[in-house]
Design a protein around this motif. Structure first.
Motif, mmCIF file in Angstrom:
data_model
loop_
_atom_site.group_PDB
_atom_site.id
_atom_site.type_symbol
_atom_site.label_atom_id
_atom_site.label_comp_id
_atom_site.label_asym_id
_atom_site.label_seq_id
_atom_site.Cartn_x
_atom_site.Cartn_y
_atom_site.Cartn_z
ATOM 1 N N THR A 68 0.826 -1.206 0.000
ATOM 2 C CA THR A 68 0.000 0.000 0.000
ATOM 3 C C THR A 68 0.859 1.254 0.000
ATOM 4 O O THR A 68 0.586 2.221 -0.735
ATOM 5 C CB THR A 68 -0.929 0.013 1.232
ATOM 6 O OG1 THR A 68 -1.747 -1.148 1.222
ATOM 7 C CG2 THR A 68 -1.811 1.253 1.231
ATOM 8 N N TYR A 69 1.932 1.243 0.797
ATOM 9 C CA TYR A 69 2.838 2.390 0.829
ATOM 10 C C TYR A 69 3.463 2.620 -0.554
ATOM 11 O O TYR A 69 3.555 3.763 -1.022
ATOM 12 C CB TYR A 69 3.963 2.168 1.847
ATOM 13 C CG TYR A 69 3.521 1.938 3.269
ATOM 14 C CD1 TYR A 69 2.271 2.358 3.726
ATOM 15 C CD2 TYR A 69 4.370 1.298 4.185
ATOM 16 C CE1 TYR A 69 1.880 2.147 5.040
ATOM 17 C CE2 TYR A 69 3.977 1.096 5.497
ATOM 18 C CZ TYR A 69 2.731 1.510 5.918
ATOM 19 O OH TYR A 69 2.355 1.299 7.219
ATOM 20 N N ARG A 71 2.322 1.637 -3.480
ATOM 21 C CA ARG A 71 1.298 2.080 -4.440
ATOM 22 C C ARG A 71 1.023 3.568 -4.280
ATOM 23 O O ARG A 71 0.984 4.313 -5.278
ATOM 24 C CB ARG A 71 0.016 1.287 -4.225
ATOM 25 C CG ARG A 71 -1.109 1.631 -5.197
ATOM 26 C CD ARG A 71 -2.440 1.171 -4.669
ATOM 27 N NE ARG A 71 -2.783 1.880 -3.432
ATOM 28 C CZ ARG A 71 -3.712 1.466 -2.575
ATOM 29 N NH1 ARG A 71 -4.358 0.342 -2.786
ATOM 30 N NH2 ARG A 71 -3.973 2.170 -1.484
ATOM 31 N N ASN A 72 0.834 4.027 -3.047
ATOM 32 C CA ASN A 72 0.576 5.450 -2.806
ATOM 33 C C ASN A 72 1.748 6.308 -3.263
ATOM 34 O O ASN A 72 1.568 7.366 -3.887
ATOM 35 C CB ASN A 72 0.299 5.692 -1.329
ATOM 36 C CG ASN A 72 -0.985 5.045 -0.856
ATOM 37 O OD1 ASN A 72 -1.890 4.772 -1.650
ATOM 38 N ND2 ASN A 72 -1.089 4.792 0.432
ATOM 39 N N THR A 137 -5.759 12.570 2.188
ATOM 40 C CA THR A 137 -5.783 12.140 0.795
ATOM 41 C C THR A 137 -4.436 12.501 0.172
ATOM 42 O O THR A 137 -3.637 13.234 0.762
ATOM 43 C CB THR A 137 -6.916 12.813 0.003
ATOM 44 O OG1 THR A 137 -6.608 14.209 -0.177
ATOM 45 C CG2 THR A 137 -8.253 12.667 0.725
ATOM 46 N N LEU A 138 -4.192 12.006 -1.021
ATOM 47 C CA LEU A 138 -2.933 12.286 -1.709
ATOM 48 C C LEU A 138 -2.966 13.594 -2.485
ATOM 49 O O LEU A 138 -1.944 14.006 -3.044
ATOM 50 C CB LEU A 138 -2.598 11.128 -2.663
ATOM 51 C CG LEU A 138 -2.455 9.741 -2.018
ATOM 52 C CD1 LEU A 138 -2.148 8.695 -3.095
ATOM 53 C CD2 LEU A 138 -1.378 9.737 -0.955
ATOM 54 N N SER A 222 -3.302 5.617 3.664
ATOM 55 C CA SER A 222 -2.881 6.681 2.757
ATOM 56 C C SER A 222 -1.402 7.026 2.911
ATOM 57 O O SER A 222 -0.926 7.961 2.270
ATOM 58 C CB SER A 222 -3.725 7.939 2.984
ATOM 59 O OG SER A 222 -3.574 8.420 4.309
ATOM 60 N N THR A 224 2.586 7.181 2.498
ATOM 61 C CA THR A 224 3.595 6.936 1.482
ATOM 62 C C THR A 224 4.719 6.109 2.095
ATOM 63 O O THR A 224 4.727 5.827 3.293
ATOM 64 C CB THR A 224 4.152 8.256 0.929
ATOM 65 O OG1 THR A 224 4.743 8.999 2.012
ATOM 66 C CG2 THR A 224 3.068 9.081 0.276
#
Length: 284
Positions: A68-69, A71-72, A137-138, A222, A224
């Motif tokens: 997940t990290y 991907r973000n 959010t990003l 969310s 990074t």
């Protein structure tokens, strides 16, 4: 020639010694990622493990949601590179190739923003994004890159656009090309070395960015990669608090995190060096 040969004989060992000194932290980190518990806590510390063990690299995936990290981080990096490169190129093209009132004054104001510390704008920008409900959010990490891409990038690309002969623009206009065609089909391809410098610089700063995610992101889904590594806190790294995270696992996660940066620099170093040389007026 003899003097040159003697200088080389002295220079190479000196450069090798400096390289080892600067690379030692990296060597230390990678070596400790392959250590077992016995080697990790030896006194005095050892640089290389007595027995090489790679199990830390497989264990870290179950400690935190690193996919997940990654991907973000990939989303933020890809969008930021595209946004910063295109927006800074558009601004630089306008300052270099167009004539409009107060152009130099506006360009000077843009450059003056480089002297403004980030801490000054940190709170107002956070309040703005909070009012927009963009926290966690990003978007706060992506959207600003589409609005100029940074004063330094604009200055760098402006130097490239300014060196292009104006005859190219005039010939394109005679053939019926508009400003967008001149920018996209003529000026942009000729400034590829400068665009590469901007893209690589944006990639490295975004991939390694810690302060931005720390300010705007508080939910783990969310995070990074930089913030995910921070989640492996030093208090947990020794295994004394939770007993599941060791220093070797922490070093393994950090070692994997720097691989993309090394690969990007390795494959793009020629473009990076040529782009920097052209922008500073140095020719080989």
């Amino acid at each position: 020639m003899r003097t040159s040969g003697k200088s080389a004989l002295l220079a190479y060992p000196l450069l090798a010694a400096f390289a080892i000194v600067f690379l030692f932290p990296l060597i230390w980190m990678v070596a400790r990622s392959f250590m077992g518990l016995d080697d990790l806590y030896k006194v005095p510390p050892i640089v290389f493990p007595t027995k090489w063990m790679a199990n830390s690299y497989s264990e870290i995936w179950s400690l935190k949601p690193f996919p997940t990290y990654i991907r973000n981080t990939g989303i933020v990096v890809l969008c930021s590179v595209i946004g910063a490169t295109l927006s800074s190129a558009l601004c630089a093209f306008g300052f270099a190739r167009l004539r409009f009132p107060y152009r130099n004054l506006i360009f000077g104001i843009v450059l003056s923003t480089m002297m403004l510390p980030g801490a000054v704008t940190m709170i107002p920008v956070y309040v703005l994004f909070s009012k927009l409900h963009w926290t966690n959010t990003l978007l706060p990490l992506i959207v600003p890159t589409f609005f100029g891409g940074g004063a330094f990038n604009i200055f760098l690309l402006r130097q490239f656009f300014a060196t292009l002969p104006p005859d190219f623009d005039e010939a394109a206009k005679i053939d019926g090309a508009n400003l967008w065609n001149i920018f996209w089909r003529i000026s942009l391809p000729l400034c590829l070395p400068g665009l590469t410098v901007v893209a690589i610089g944006t990639f490295m700063s975004t991939w390694n960015d810690f302060m931005g995610p720390l300010i705007y992101l508080s939910k783990e889904q969310s995070f990074t990669l930089a913030l995910g590594l921070y989640a492996l806190s030093p208090g947990e790294a020794g295994g004394s608090t939770i007993g599941t995270i060791t220093t070797a696992q922490l070093m393994a996660a950090c070692s994997l995190a720097i691989v993309p940066v090394i690969l990007v620099f390795f494959f793009a170093q020629k473009k990076l060096i040529s782009g920097t040389a052209i922008s500073t007026g140095i020719k080989g």
